[in-house]
Design a protein around this motif. Structure first.
Motif, PDB file in Angstrom:
ATOM      1  N   LEU A 508      82.665  45.969  72.732  1.00  0.00           N
ATOM      2  CA  LEU A 508      82.191  45.585  74.062  1.00  0.00           C
ATOM      3  C   LEU A 508      81.034  46.474  74.498  1.00  0.00           C
ATOM      4  CD1 LEU A 508      82.700  43.621  76.365  1.00  0.00           C
ATOM      5  CD2 LEU A 508      84.358  45.238  77.308  1.00  0.00           C
ATOM      6  N   PHE A 509      81.155  47.770  74.267  1.00  0.00           N
ATOM      7  CA  PHE A 509      80.057  48.675  74.593  1.00  0.00           C
ATOM      8  C   PHE A 509      78.845  48.384  73.712  1.00  0.00           C
ATOM      9  CE2 PHE A 509      78.011  52.949  73.917  1.00  0.00           C
ATOM     10  CZ  PHE A 509      77.399  53.005  75.165  1.00  0.00           C
ATOM     11  N   GLY A 510      79.102  48.067  72.447  1.00  0.00           N
ATOM     12  CA  GLY A 510      78.018  47.788  71.505  1.00  0.00           C
ATOM     13  C   GLY A 510      77.223  46.538  71.852  1.00  0.00           C
ATOM     14  N   LEU A 511      77.826  45.591  72.555  1.00  0.00           N
ATOM     15  CA  LEU A 511      77.105  44.374  72.937  1.00  0.00           C
ATOM     16  C   LEU A 511      75.952  44.671  73.886  1.00  0.00           C
ATOM     17  CD1 LEU A 511      80.065  41.858  73.455  1.00  0.00           C
ATOM     18  CD2 LEU A 511      78.442  41.919  71.560  1.00  0.00           C
ATOM     19  N   GLY A 512      76.015  45.810  74.576  1.00  0.00           N
ATOM     20  CA  GLY A 512      74.892  46.215  75.422  1.00  0.00           C
ATOM     21  C   GLY A 512      74.781  45.443  76.717  1.00  0.00           C
ATOM     22  N   ILE A 513      75.904  45.049  77.302  1.00  0.00           N
ATOM     23  CA  ILE A 513      75.888  44.335  78.584  1.00  0.00           C
ATOM     24  C   ILE A 513      75.420  45.298  79.671  1.00  0.00           C
ATOM     25  CG2 ILE A 513      77.251  42.985  80.217  1.00  0.00           C
ATOM     26  CD1 ILE A 513      79.276  42.577  77.914  1.00  0.00           C
ATOM     27  N   ARG A 514      74.480  44.885  80.492  1.00  0.00           N
ATOM     28  CA  ARG A 514      73.956  45.763  81.544  1.00  0.00           C
ATOM     29  C   ARG A 514      75.084  46.248  82.446  1.00  0.00           C
ATOM     30  NH1 ARG A 514      69.031  44.117  85.162  1.00  0.00           N
ATOM     31  NH2 ARG A 514      69.016  46.352  85.563  1.00  0.00           N
ATOM     32  N   HIS A 515      75.040  47.523  82.765  1.00  0.00           N
ATOM     33  CA  HIS A 515      75.978  48.208  83.672  1.00  0.00           C
ATOM     34  C   HIS A 515      77.343  48.472  83.050  1.00  0.00           C
ATOM     35  CE1 HIS A 515      72.902  47.394  86.597  1.00  0.00           C
ATOM     36  NE2 HIS A 515      73.148  46.105  86.629  1.00  0.00           N
ATOM     37  N   VAL A 516      77.580  48.037  81.815  1.00  0.00           N
ATOM     38  CA  VAL A 516      78.871  48.288  81.166  1.00  0.00           C
ATOM     39  C   VAL A 516      78.719  49.466  80.208  1.00  0.00           C
ATOM     40  CG1 VAL A 516      80.729  47.373  79.735  1.00  0.00           C
ATOM     41  CG2 VAL A 516      79.561  45.875  81.370  1.00  0.00           C
ATOM     42  N   GLY A 517      79.155  50.639  80.650  1.00  0.00           N
ATOM     43  CA  GLY A 517      79.112  51.827  79.815  1.00  0.00           C
ATOM     44  C   GLY A 517      80.385  51.980  79.006  1.00  0.00           C
ATOM     45  N   GLU A 518      80.548  53.151  78.389  1.00  0.00           N
ATOM     46  CA  GLU A 518      81.716  53.383  77.540  1.00  0.00           C
ATOM     47  C   GLU A 518      83.011  53.284  78.335  1.00  0.00           C
ATOM     48  OE1 GLU A 518      81.534  56.510  74.362  1.00  0.00           O
ATOM     49  OE2 GLU A 518      79.695  57.021  75.455  1.00  0.00           O
ATOM     50  N   ARG A 519      83.046  53.949  79.506  1.00  0.00           N
ATOM     51  CA  ARG A 519      84.284  53.938  80.291  1.00  0.00           C
ATOM     52  C   ARG A 519      84.614  52.529  80.787  1.00  0.00           C
ATOM     53  NH1 ARG A 519      88.018  56.874  82.687  1.00  0.00           N
ATOM     54  NH2 ARG A 519      88.781  56.317  84.759  1.00  0.00           N
ATOM     55  N   GLY A 520      83.583  51.824  81.273  1.00  0.00           N
ATOM     56  CA  GLY A 520      83.799  50.455  81.735  1.00  0.00           C
ATOM     57  C   GLY A 520      84.316  49.564  80.626  1.00  0.00           C
ATOM     58  N   ALA A 521      83.775  49.746  79.413  1.00  0.00           N
ATOM     59  CA  ALA A 521      84.218  48.947  78.266  1.00  0.00           C
ATOM     60  C   ALA A 521      85.683  49.212  77.948  1.00  0.00           C
ATOM     61  CB  ALA A 521      83.348  49.250  77.046  1.00  0.00           C
ATOM     62  N   ARG A 522      86.095  50.474  78.055  1.00  0.00           N
ATOM     63  CA  ARG A 522      87.501  50.797  77.767  1.00  0.00           C
ATOM     64  C   ARG A 522      88.433  50.209  78.834  1.00  0.00           C
ATOM     65  NH1 ARG A 522      91.156  54.559  79.232  1.00  0.00           N
ATOM     66  NH2 ARG A 522      89.672  55.781  80.460  1.00  0.00           N
ATOM     67  N   ILE A 523      88.032  50.336  80.105  1.00  0.00           N
ATOM     68  CA  ILE A 523      88.859  49.800  81.192  1.00  0.00           C
ATOM     69  C   ILE A 523      89.023  48.287  81.045  1.00  0.00           C
ATOM     70  CG2 ILE A 523      88.903  49.375  83.688  1.00  0.00           C
ATOM     71  CD1 ILE A 523      87.531  52.146  83.990  1.00  0.00           C
ATOM     72  N   LEU A 524      87.925  47.599  80.757  1.00  0.00           N
ATOM     73  CA  LEU A 524      87.970  46.143  80.595  1.00  0.00           C
ATOM     74  C   LEU A 524      88.813  45.749  79.381  1.00  0.00           C
ATOM     75  CD1 LEU A 524      84.202  45.538  81.347  1.00  0.00           C
ATOM     76  CD2 LEU A 524      86.086  44.567  82.698  1.00  0.00           C
ATOM     77  N   SER A 525      88.680  46.503  78.305  1.00  0.00           N
ATOM     78  CA  SER A 525      89.433  46.190  77.080  1.00  0.00           C
ATOM     79  C   SER A 525      90.922  46.386  77.293  1.00  0.00           C
ATOM     80  CB  SER A 525      88.938  47.068  75.929  1.00  0.00           C
ATOM     81  OG  SER A 525      87.576  46.838  75.670  1.00  0.00           O
ATOM     82  N   GLU A 526      91.278  47.467  77.978  1.00  0.00           N
ATOM     83  CA  GLU A 526      92.694  47.709  78.262  1.00  0.00           C
ATOM     84  C   GLU A 526      93.277  46.599  79.142  1.00  0.00           C
ATOM     85  OE1 GLU A 526      92.687  51.557  80.031  1.00  0.00           O
ATOM     86  OE2 GLU A 526      92.898  52.618  78.124  1.00  0.00           O
ATOM     87  N   HIS A 527      92.455  46.111  80.073  1.00  0.00           N
ATOM     88  CA  HIS A 527      92.947  45.087  81.004  1.00  0.00           C
ATOM     89  C   HIS A 527      93.128  43.728  80.318  1.00  0.00           C
ATOM     90  CE1 HIS A 527      93.494  43.042  84.870  1.00  0.00           C
ATOM     91  NE2 HIS A 527      92.732  42.085  84.368  1.00  0.00           N
ATOM     92  N   PHE A 528      92.110  43.294  79.578  1.00  0.00           N
ATOM     93  CA  PHE A 528      92.151  41.943  79.018  1.00  0.00           C
ATOM     94  C   PHE A 528      92.824  41.884  77.645  1.00  0.00           C
ATOM     95  CE2 PHE A 528      88.653  41.543  82.080  1.00  0.00           C
ATOM     96  CZ  PHE A 528      89.050  40.390  82.744  1.00  0.00           C
ATOM     97  N   GLY A 529      92.756  42.960  76.896  1.00  0.00           N
ATOM     98  CA  GLY A 529      93.433  42.968  75.599  1.00  0.00           C
ATOM     99  C   GLY A 529      92.637  42.341  74.478  1.00  0.00           C
ATOM    100  N   THR A 530      91.987  41.208  74.736  1.00  0.00           N
ATOM    101  CA  THR A 530      91.153  40.553  73.720  1.00  0.00           C
ATOM    102  C   THR A 530      89.856  40.078  74.357  1.00  0.00           C
ATOM    103  OG1 THR A 530      91.955  38.285  74.070  1.00  0.00           O
ATOM    104  CG2 THR A 530      93.249  39.696  72.582  1.00  0.00           C
ATOM    105  N   LEU A 531      88.810  39.960  73.533  1.00  0.00           N
ATOM    106  CA  LEU A 531      87.520  39.512  74.042  1.00  0.00           C
ATOM    107  C   LEU A 531      87.588  38.056  74.470  1.00  0.00           C
ATOM    108  CD1 LEU A 531      84.709  40.693  74.495  1.00  0.00           C
ATOM    109  CD2 LEU A 531      84.037  39.815  72.259  1.00  0.00           C
ATOM    110  N   GLU A 532      88.404  37.267  73.773  1.00  0.00           N
ATOM    111  CA  GLU A 532      88.538  35.858  74.139  1.00  0.00           C
ATOM    112  C   GLU A 532      89.047  35.701  75.569  1.00  0.00           C
ATOM    113  OE1 GLU A 532      89.530  37.094  71.258  1.00  0.00           O
ATOM    114  OE2 GLU A 532      89.278  35.678  69.599  1.00  0.00           O
ATOM    115  N   ARG A 533      90.003  36.549  75.976  1.00  0.00           N
ATOM    116  CA  ARG A 533      90.531  36.466  77.345  1.00  0.00           C
ATOM    117  C   ARG A 533      89.496  36.873  78.378  1.00  0.00           C
ATOM    118  NH1 ARG A 533      96.078  39.642  75.800  1.00  0.00           N
ATOM    119  NH2 ARG A 533      97.033  38.001  74.539  1.00  0.00           N
TER     120      ARG A 533
END
Length: 668
Positions: A508-533
């Protein structure tokens, strides 16, 4: 859970989380994994939602206020926060020593401390609880910044003892946080901070505490605001030990010196070593150690006679601007860079200095061929201080920013509210290359061997056009590249293959989405569990997640609404790139163990391990821990004296294990 049990658990969680936070933020010695801390914090948050009257001011959940400050109130310091006199060389320092010994005698000791380049603050505690914090201001009147100071995790909200005292300290921004912040601001077209001190000061004066919290500020406490003898302390060094025992973060690099020669040696040591520190210092503070001698020496109207600051000289050098080059970042921001005659500054050779944006070039009137004075901002980033106008020959060339992208010839635009020019062509080759480099970087997918030069060759040879192409590369193709031998090619293929199993937050961090840093990527990943969700998440669902704001949510929704992005995700899935959050970077297949993908609640006392140890192991195996039982709970693990959660689990027919079953499954 009834209120009495809730209060007991809230008090227990407050104490546990304070201890964990002190170990992590003050001692820099974490005692538990992040997942354990987060699980306990979530449990506390859920209890505070159920019982709002149990939300105490010193709770770890109260680090960030939800409401922006409408205005800043003034605070009058009980004792003035005086500035220090300055000395600028060994001769000045020896004169200071003579004056001190003339007034206090030869038994004087000095405490030498690193002079942190930050913002001085005052913190007031009553009965061990943090109640108010303020800036130094003019020394007599400062600004109330309590809400922002509460976001700094190195500042204890509750002390070890129920003492009433005022302490003084220096809030600063670590070098790494400063670099990250300026990188983010550059990508967003915002003006960059000149140095960590300005960044720290600007962060503390934010009206919205959430912005201050995102800046990763830190603090060192350097003294008691009142009379140290009130606390049965005889000298400054002893007072710092006392403050550390109360839970404050003090700088341990200090040294007690008995002679001015020892002071000079300390200064020489840190003049040489200061670039190795993770924070900025701009000098050395020298204080008389003994409080008795401090009282005898007294004060001038502006500063204490028993202390001074040795200031490092600012190293500024003269060089010539030979050219101004443009680079295009992965978000399309076009950045001008001055190409300089090589010159040594603060121990390194400087040949380039970022000019940031068109406005800065015009403001300083920088021209190609100009003689300029440069320095390292905060001893880190080379910057042009000024132009030596009286050395112009008349042949210098003014520089104008182009109207078209230097990489793809698309029209450059300036988005309203931004100072940077931006290329908005998604097919811009410079942006694609920078995006590929970011994807392979250490903090993203960590593909060792896929650096800038290799990426540029692969793109030029049309072997990769987007990140999914990386996973199609074969050894034979790599061997065709310049300077790519058999071993290097084999290692790169292996590194690419290994990256397929990275946890979702890395991707998620590697995709380079604007405003999504390392911490944001981890928080989002923990919440959704999968990229599809996550693909179909609405803005409302995103902003409901703790620490995800409107700007990040809008950026995520816009990114995944793009059909090309969705097609890219599908290509990654077909390339066997893991799209699932696995926690602790351990790959967990759905159903591979009894915990993976399940929402689990722990309750009661465990005998064979602590709840923290159990939580960490469950998280590492893909389980998602929760503090409350609901219809979505998959499993309840009940220890001794389990209470209302056990009753509710039975009512909802949730699967229930005892501790023996837990241990059995963990050991499989």
């Amino acid at each position: 859970m009834d209120r009495l049990k809730a209060e007991e658990r809230v008090n227990e969680l407050n104490e546990i989380l304070r201890n964990y936070g002190h170990a992590y933020y003050v001692l820099d010695k974490p005692t538990v994994p992040d997942a354990v801390y987060d699980q306990l914090l979530n449990e506390l948050i859920e209890l505070e939602v159920l019982f709002p009257d149990l939300v105490f001011p010193d709770s770890p959940t109260q680090r960030v206020g939800g409401t922006p400050i409408s205005n800043v109130e003034k605070v009058t310091h009980d004792r003035p926060m005086l500035s220090l006199s300055n000395v600028f060389g060994e001769e000045d320092l020896r004169e200071f020593d003579k004056r001190v010994r003339s007034g206090a005698g030869d038994k004087v000791e000095y405490v030498c401390e690193l002079k942190i380049d930050g913002l001085a603050v005052s913190l007031l505690y009553e009965d061990g609880k943090f109640i108010k914090g303020a800036t130094r201001g003019d020394g007599r009147i400062g600004e109330d910044i309590t809400a922002n100071l509460r976001t700094i995790r190195a500042i204890p909200l509750k002390l070890k003892g129920a003492v009433t005292l005022e302490v003084r300290g220096e809030v600063f921004m670590p070098k790494k946080s400063f670099d990250t912040l300026n990188e983010q601001r550059g990508e967003q077209g915002e003006e960059l901070f000149a140095n960590p001190r300005n960044a720290a000061a600007g962060s503390l004066r934010q009206l919205d505490p959430k912005i201050a919290a995102s800046r990763n500020l830190d603090v060192f406490i350097y003294g008691i605001g009142g009379d140290g003898e009130t606390y049965n302390l005889s000298d400054h060094d002893e007072s710092l030990d006392y403050l550390a025992k109360q839970g404050f973060k003090t700088n341990t690099e200090r040294q007690v010196c008995t002679t001015v020669e020892e002071v000079v040696a300390y200064i020489e040591k840190w003049t040489e070593k200061r670039t190795q520190l993770p924070y900025e210092i701009d000098g050395i503070v020298i204080k008389v150690n003994q409080f008795l001698y401090q009282q005898e020496l007294g004060f001038t109207a502006k500063s204490p006679k028993w202390a001074t600051a040795y200031k490092f000289p600012a190293e500024e050098v003269l060089t010539t601007v030979r050219d101004i080059e443009l680079s295009v970042g992965r978000t399309g921001v076009v950045t001008p860079t001055a190409i300089l005659d090589p010159v040594s500054v603060a121990g390194t050779t400087v040949q380039r200095a970022s000019l940031h944006n068109e406005d800065l070039i015009k403001e300083k009137d920088i021209r190609i061929g100009d003689k300029v004075i440069i320095r390292k901002a905060g001893d880190i980033i080379p910057e042009v201080v000024s132009v030596v106008v009286d050395q112009r020959s008349g042949e210098e060339l003014p520089f104008n920013m182009p109207t078209e992208c230097p990489a793809c010839d698309s029209e450059l635009v300036r988005i309203e509210g931004e100072v940077a020019l931006r290329c908005v062509n998604p097919q811009c080759p410079a942006q694609i290359i920078e995006g590929l480099i970011h994807f392979a970087s250490r903090n993203a997918m960590n593909i060792d061997g896929l650096g800038e030069k290799v990426v540029e060759q692969l793109y030029r040879e049309r072997l990769i056009q987007d990140i999914s192409d990386i996973y199609k590369l074969e050894k034979e193709q790599l061997l065709e590249l310049e300077r790519m031998g058999d071993k290097s090619a084999s290692n790169l293929v292996a590194a690419i293959d290994a990256s397929r199993s990275n946890s979702m937050e890395k991707l998620l961090f590697g995709l380079g989405i604007r405003h999504v840093g390392e911490r944001g990527a981890r928080i989002l990943s923990e919440h959704f569990g999968t990229l599809e969700r996550m693909l179909n998440a609405s803005k409302e669902e995103l902003v409901a997640i703790h620490e995800i704001g409107d700007k990040m949510a809008d950026s995520i929704v816009t990114y995944f609404d793009n059909e090309e992005v969705r097609a890219l995700v599908e290509r990654l899935r077909k390339a066997d790139v893991n799209l699932t959050y696995t926690g602790a970077r351990v790959r967990i297949e759905e159903g591979a163990n009894a915990f993976a993908g399940k929402k689990i609640v722990l309750t009661g006392k465990l005998e064979q391990m602590t709840r923290q140890e159990a939580s960490a192991q469950i998280e590492a195996l893909g389980g998602k821990l929760s503090g409350s039982v609901s219809k979505k709970t998959d499993l309840l693990i009940a220890g001794e004296e389990a209470g209302s959660k056990l009753d509710k689990a039975r009512e909802l027919k949730v699967e229930i294990w005892d501790e023996n079953r837990l241990v059995e499954e963990l050991n499989k």
